[in-house]
Write a protein that holds these residues in place. Sequence first.
Motif, PDB file in Angstrom:
ATOM      1  N   LEU A  35       0.826  -1.213   0.000  1.00 14.36           N
ATOM      2  CA  LEU A  35       0.000   0.000   0.000  1.00 14.36           C
ATOM      3  C   LEU A  35       0.860   1.263   0.000  1.00 14.36           C
ATOM      4  CD1 LEU A  35      -2.897  -0.902   2.482  1.00 14.36           C
ATOM      5  CD2 LEU A  35      -3.118  -0.397   0.037  1.00 14.36           C
ATOM      6  N   ILE A  36       1.925   1.260   0.798  1.00 14.57           N
ATOM      7  CA  ILE A  36       2.807   2.434   0.885  1.00 14.57           C
ATOM      8  C   ILE A  36       3.474   2.702  -0.465  1.00 14.57           C
ATOM      9  CG2 ILE A  36       4.899   3.360   1.946  1.00 14.57           C
ATOM     10  CD1 ILE A  36       4.109   1.746   4.491  1.00 14.57           C
ATOM     11  N   PHE A  37       4.079   1.653  -1.040  1.00 16.70           N
ATOM     12  CA  PHE A  37       4.770   1.831  -2.321  1.00 16.70           C
ATOM     13  C   PHE A  37       3.771   2.021  -3.456  1.00 16.70           C
ATOM     14  CE2 PHE A  37       8.306   0.356   0.124  1.00 16.70           C
ATOM     15  CZ  PHE A  37       9.431   0.857  -0.525  1.00 16.70           C
ATOM     16  N   GLY A  38       2.584   1.406  -3.321  1.00 20.09           N
ATOM     17  CA  GLY A  38       1.563   1.558  -4.353  1.00 20.09           C
ATOM     18  C   GLY A  38       1.074   2.988  -4.452  1.00 20.09           C
ATOM     19  N   TYR A  39       1.027   3.681  -3.318  1.00 22.90           N
ATOM     20  CA  TYR A  39       0.586   5.078  -3.334  1.00 22.90           C
ATOM     21  C   TYR A  39       1.572   5.938  -4.118  1.00 22.90           C
ATOM     22  CZ  TYR A  39      -0.897   9.685  -1.766  1.00 22.90           C
ATOM     23  OH  TYR A  39      -1.322  10.986  -1.735  1.00 22.90           O
ATOM     24  N   THR A  83      -1.753 -10.420  -3.675  1.00 25.13           N
ATOM     25  CA  THR A  83      -2.393  -9.722  -4.796  1.00 25.13           C
ATOM     26  C   THR A  83      -1.985  -8.248  -4.817  1.00 25.13           C
ATOM     27  OG1 THR A  83      -4.298 -11.214  -4.688  1.00 25.13           O
ATOM     28  CG2 THR A  83      -4.606  -9.125  -5.840  1.00 25.13           C
ATOM     29  N   ALA A  84      -1.980  -7.617  -3.646  1.00 24.81           N
ATOM     30  CA  ALA A  84      -1.557  -6.220  -3.549  1.00 24.81           C
ATOM     31  C   ALA A  84      -0.094  -6.074  -3.973  1.00 24.81           C
ATOM     32  CB  ALA A  84      -1.749  -5.706  -2.122  1.00 24.81           C
ATOM     33  N   PHE A  85       0.728  -7.011  -3.508  1.00 17.63           N
ATOM     34  CA  PHE A  85       2.147  -6.956  -3.860  1.00 17.63           C
ATOM     35  C   PHE A  85       2.330  -7.145  -5.365  1.00 17.63           C
ATOM     36  CE2 PHE A  85       6.438  -8.494  -4.382  1.00 17.63           C
ATOM     37  CZ  PHE A  85       7.169  -7.706  -3.498  1.00 17.63           C
ATOM     38  N   GLY A  86       1.576  -8.105  -5.934  1.00 19.02           N
ATOM     39  CA  GLY A  86       1.676  -8.346  -7.371  1.00 19.02           C
ATOM     40  C   GLY A  86       1.301  -7.125  -8.189  1.00 19.02           C
ATOM     41  N   ARG A 136       4.064  -5.126 -10.546  1.00 15.86           N
ATOM     42  CA  ARG A 136       3.880  -4.862 -11.976  1.00 15.86           C
ATOM     43  C   ARG A 136       3.809  -3.364 -12.256  1.00 15.86           C
ATOM     44  NH1 ARG A 136       1.086  -9.510 -11.427  1.00 15.86           N
ATOM     45  NH2 ARG A 136      -0.894  -8.510 -10.944  1.00 15.86           N
ATOM     46  N   GLY A 137       3.221  -2.612 -11.307  1.00 15.75           N
ATOM     47  CA  GLY A 137       3.156  -1.164 -11.495  1.00 15.75           C
ATOM     48  C   GLY A 137       4.530  -0.521 -11.550  1.00 15.75           C
ATOM     49  N   LEU A 138       5.484  -1.119 -10.832  1.00 13.51           N
ATOM     50  CA  LEU A 138       6.867  -0.618 -10.847  1.00 13.51           C
ATOM     51  C   LEU A 138       7.678  -1.188 -12.013  1.00 13.51           C
ATOM     52  CD1 LEU A 138       7.656  -0.792  -7.017  1.00 13.51           C
ATOM     53  CD2 LEU A 138       7.350   1.270  -8.398  1.00 13.51           C
ATOM     54  N   GLY A 139       7.018  -1.995 -12.855  1.00 13.72           N
ATOM     55  CA  GLY A 139       7.696  -2.535 -14.047  1.00 13.72           C
ATOM     56  C   GLY A 139       8.463  -3.803 -13.802  1.00 13.72           C
TER      57      GLY A 139
END
Length: 435
Positions: A29-33, A294-297, A301-304
């Motif tokens: 969640l932290i890195f996803g933001y 799932t959140a980590f996945g 992928r968002g970070l490439g």
Amino acid sequence: MLLALLFICLFGALLLGYPVAFTLAGVSLIFGYFTFGVDLFYLLPLRIFGTMSNQILISVPLFVYMGVMLEKSGIASRLLNTMAILLGKVKGGLAISVAIVGAMLAASTGIVGATVVTMGLMSLPSMLKRGYSPEYSTGIIAASGTLGQIIPPSIVLILMGSVMNISIGDLFIAAVIPGVLLVTFYIIYVYVYAGLNPDKVPSIPKAEIDEFKKTLSFSSLLRTFVLPFVLIIAVLGSIFMGIASPTEAAGVGALAATLLTALEKKLTWKAVKESALESGSLTSMVFMILVGATAFGLVFRGLGGDEILVELIQGSDLSPYMFLALVLLGIFLAGFFIDFIEIIFIFMPVVTPIFSLYGLDLLWVAILVSLNLQTSFLTPPFGFSLFYLKGVAPKSIKTSQIYKGIIPYICIQLLLIILVITFPKLVTFLPTIME
């Protein structure tokens, strides 16, 4: 840099002892933001809902219930104890029993989380009580519980067949020899280890064996060994005969376990209530880990991260076997961080056409990938099977002990992968003769 920092923060939080599921979700969640901004809170619920609506996952609570009800019935524990006593004079007899019962449960469930949880509940307290070392006990339980990745009816093989357009029946048949070999190697290892380390694997006292044999009869032996096979036949038989899908077979297994408990005259309201509550608790633990994964996945992928791995594979000008080795390595590493369902749907559509161009047998490749995923499920620090076992283990069991205990079995699985690469007929022999 964010991708590298993501791994460092996740690994550091796990080493500090934070719960796995909440660590995966919290760090993501932290890195996803920072990756998606506010859009993360729109994307993540959709991803979680998509994962949870997968019909295959409906079988998880049913198989967990089946395992818990078996525990209440005493059938599985009686089988485990009977085999342990019968093998009492054999070095590591209880651990050998765990490997065999684990294989039987894998043939009944096909769900790794459910099998690891069930084996942990049934056998870990018994092994620790008999003086087995925590490393030796947790190692064989985690390894045996993960046999559901390769022994039919494996969910991995079902998904692999659908993505790679291979007959699921052929995959089930092809997995038989590797699965049997893996169980055999486990048994050989626990036997040799017990012989070399008698202080860590104490033998069952002769007085206990003699006392047990006094109560032993042909009818009790028949009851002990036949009832579990009835359950296996109910689950696998309903699949192979085309009566039920794997998800529906989970319902068959849950019903069969309940009926067997009634046959044992242990089906009380208290047993049903406890089984339901325990199944709900354990299923919540398994699914919370899946939500975290799932959140980590999504963030990975968002970070490439997936693009880096795929570009590395596609950009390599290698021989067929070197390309296969690179794919197996990439999937092995991805298995630390991404659920096997996501790996299959991300990687296999990309690499399957390339394998076809190379002229490699897709059936053989599918079994290799499944074995590879099974190995990654056991490999520290992010092996999901180790997380499942830690979730049901006594508080006295440390994560480091589980990590240490699983290392020999990782080596065994790597040995089997090398054997399957070297001798493809280990996979193709049975499907060929059964055509």
